[in-house]
Scaffold this active site. Sequence first.
Site, PDB file in Angstrom:
ATOM      1  CG  HIS A 126      60.175  63.411  28.926  1.00  0.00           C
ATOM      2  ND1 HIS A 126      58.979  62.761  29.167  1.00  0.00           N
ATOM      3  CD2 HIS A 126      61.160  62.505  29.174  1.00  0.00           C
ATOM      4  CE1 HIS A 126      59.228  61.523  29.563  1.00  0.00           C
ATOM      5  NE2 HIS A 126      60.540  61.337  29.581  1.00  0.00           N
ATOM      6  CG  HIS A 172      56.811  55.952  25.940  1.00  0.00           C
ATOM      7  ND1 HIS A 172      55.966  56.208  26.980  1.00  0.00           N
ATOM      8  CD2 HIS A 172      58.058  55.961  26.470  1.00  0.00           C
ATOM      9  CE1 HIS A 172      56.663  56.370  28.080  1.00  0.00           C
ATOM     10  NE2 HIS A 172      57.932  56.221  27.796  1.00  0.00           N
TER      11      HIS A 172
END
Length: 577
Positions: A126, A172
Site C-alpha cells: 500500500h 501521497h
Amino acid sequence: MGNYRVCWCFTRKFKISEAEPPTDVKEAFKKYSDDGIRMTADQLRRFLEDYQGDNEHDSSISEAERIVEQILHKRHHLAKFINRKALSLEDFHHFLFSVDLNPPIRSQVHQDMTAPLSHYFIYTGHNSYLTGNQLSSKCSEVPIIKALKRGVRVIELDLWPNSSKKHVHVLHGRTLTSPVELLRCLKAIKEYAFVASPYPVIITLEDHLTPDLQAKVAQMVTETFGPMLYFPESEKLEEFPTPESLKYRILISTKPPKEYLEAEDDKHGSSRKSHVSSSSSSSDDDDSWSEEPSRNVSYEEKCFKSGSDRSDHDVDTEGKISPLSPIYKRLIAIHAGKPKGGLKDALKVEKDKVRRLSLAEQALEKAVENHRHDVVRFSQKNILRIYPKGTRITSTNYKPLIGWLHGAQMVAFNMQGYGRSLWLMHGMFRANGGCGYVKKPDFLMRQGPTNEVFNRKAKLPPKTSLKVKIYMGDGWRFDFKKTHFDKYSPPDFYTRVGIAGAPVDKKMKKTKMKEDNWTPVWNEEFTFPLSVPELAFVRIEVHDYNMSEKDDFAGQICLPVSELRPEDIPGIEREAK
C-alpha cells in the site's frame, strides 16, 4: 560480556556458557553416525530421508556431500585445507538449527500455478513509494525496490501532475510528502520486478491526471516495460489469466472510464462548493458507502482520507470530468471500480465479467458482519483488495486474517511499518517458495449444497495438531550491547509461542523465564489442536522480562503451519526495534 558494574565499587560477574546440543539432537546423531563421533555424507543422507521425512534435499550422495562441505566451510575456516568429509556432533547441531542451511519451510514453488489469479492470495503493498509515515515522509523508488526484493507482487502508485501540470509525479496527494518522478519508479520496477519471483507484478494506479498526462503515462509505461507489459485481449475478461501464463509480465490495474465517470458524477455533484464542504463529503477509493453513520469523523481526518485512497481518477481544476485517454485505457489489464448502489450491490458477481473491488479495512469489517456470504462468493471469481484506513498516519497495519479468511486476495500493507501484523504478512508469503502467490484453500473456493460458504467463526472440530518444542536461544550476545536488556545483569528471556489463524485456533502460551542468561535453554513442548490448519500460523516471540510484550521483542518468527516440514523450527529471526 560477563561483567556488569552495579555501582562505582561493585562488579557482578556472570559466566557465559555455550549451549550444548539438546538430547534429541544427541540421540539422532548417535543413531545415524554409528560410532557417535563422526557423521558421513551417506549417514546424513539417511537422516534427511528417514528422520525428517525430507523432500527438500536431493537424496543422492552427491547432494549430501555438498551439504556436508557447506556446513564445514561455514563453521571451520581451514576446512578447505583439511581432508575432512564428516560432521561432528556440534556441526550436526549447527546444521539442524541454522535457518540458512536447514530452512523450516520449502524454498521451491510447489503449488498449482495454473488457476486464475482470483484463486491466490497475492503479496500486496500500500502506497509502495513512501519511506515512512503517510503525511510527511519522502517518496522514493527505494521502498519499491525493497518490496520487490522481498517478493511483493502488487505495487501501488499515486499519480499526480507536477506544479507545471506538464509532468507526472508519484506522491501521497494532499499531504506534505515530497514527490518522486514516475519514470524513476517505473524503471525501478522493471529492474527488480522478477529478482525474487518470476510471477506477475501488478501495478495499481490511483490516477489524478488529465487526458494529456494519461497519454504521457501510457507512453512511459509502454516504452519502459516493452514486451514485459501485458495487454488484455478484450476490455471485459470473463476470467482472470493464471500466474503461470503471466510469468515475467507486468499488469496495470485501475478504474476504466465508465465506472470512473459514474463514480465522479455521484461524488462531485457538490464539488464546486467551498473547500471544507467538498473535503468533508469526499470519500475513500471504492468506499463511499462504507462510512459508519454513527461515527463522528473530524474534518482533518476526512481531508486526510480524501487524499489517501479517494479515487483512482480525479477532476480538473474547474470541476469538469476528464475523459480517459484511449491509449491509457488500453493498458488496463485488471479493471477496478464498483457498481452503483450499496455494499451488497458492489459485491454482486457478474457472469461475463471479472473486476477488482477495493474496501477500506473498516468497510471489510462491516461487509463480513452483514454480507459474509457475498464477500466470500465475490472473491471466488473477482479480486478483493483491502487497504489501511486513512487514520494510520504512522504507517501501521491492521490484522490481515479477517481478509484472508474471507478470500480477499490483495490485503494491502504498509511495508515500511513494524509489528506483529506485518510479520504475519511476511510469514504468509514465505509459503510456496516465497513467490508472492499462495493458493487459497479449497474451502474458500467451494459452496455447499445450499450455497453456504466458509464461516470463520464456526466452532469446527480439530483436523490435526501441531507440536512445537522450544529448545534454546542463542545469538543475542552478538547482536545487542550487553546492557540492552538490563543494565546490571544478562537478560531474563522467556518465549511466547502460539497460533494465529481462525478464532477457533487462536492461542498463545509461554515458557518459563530463564534468569541472567544470554543462551537460555527451555526444552519445553507445546501442543496446539488445529481446526483450520490451512490458514494457521505458528508465532514464536522471545521477550525479556523487563520489556513490554506489546511492542518489544528480542526476536520473533512467524510461519504458515501448512508449509512446515516435520522437524521443529530451527531458528528465530532476531530483530531490534
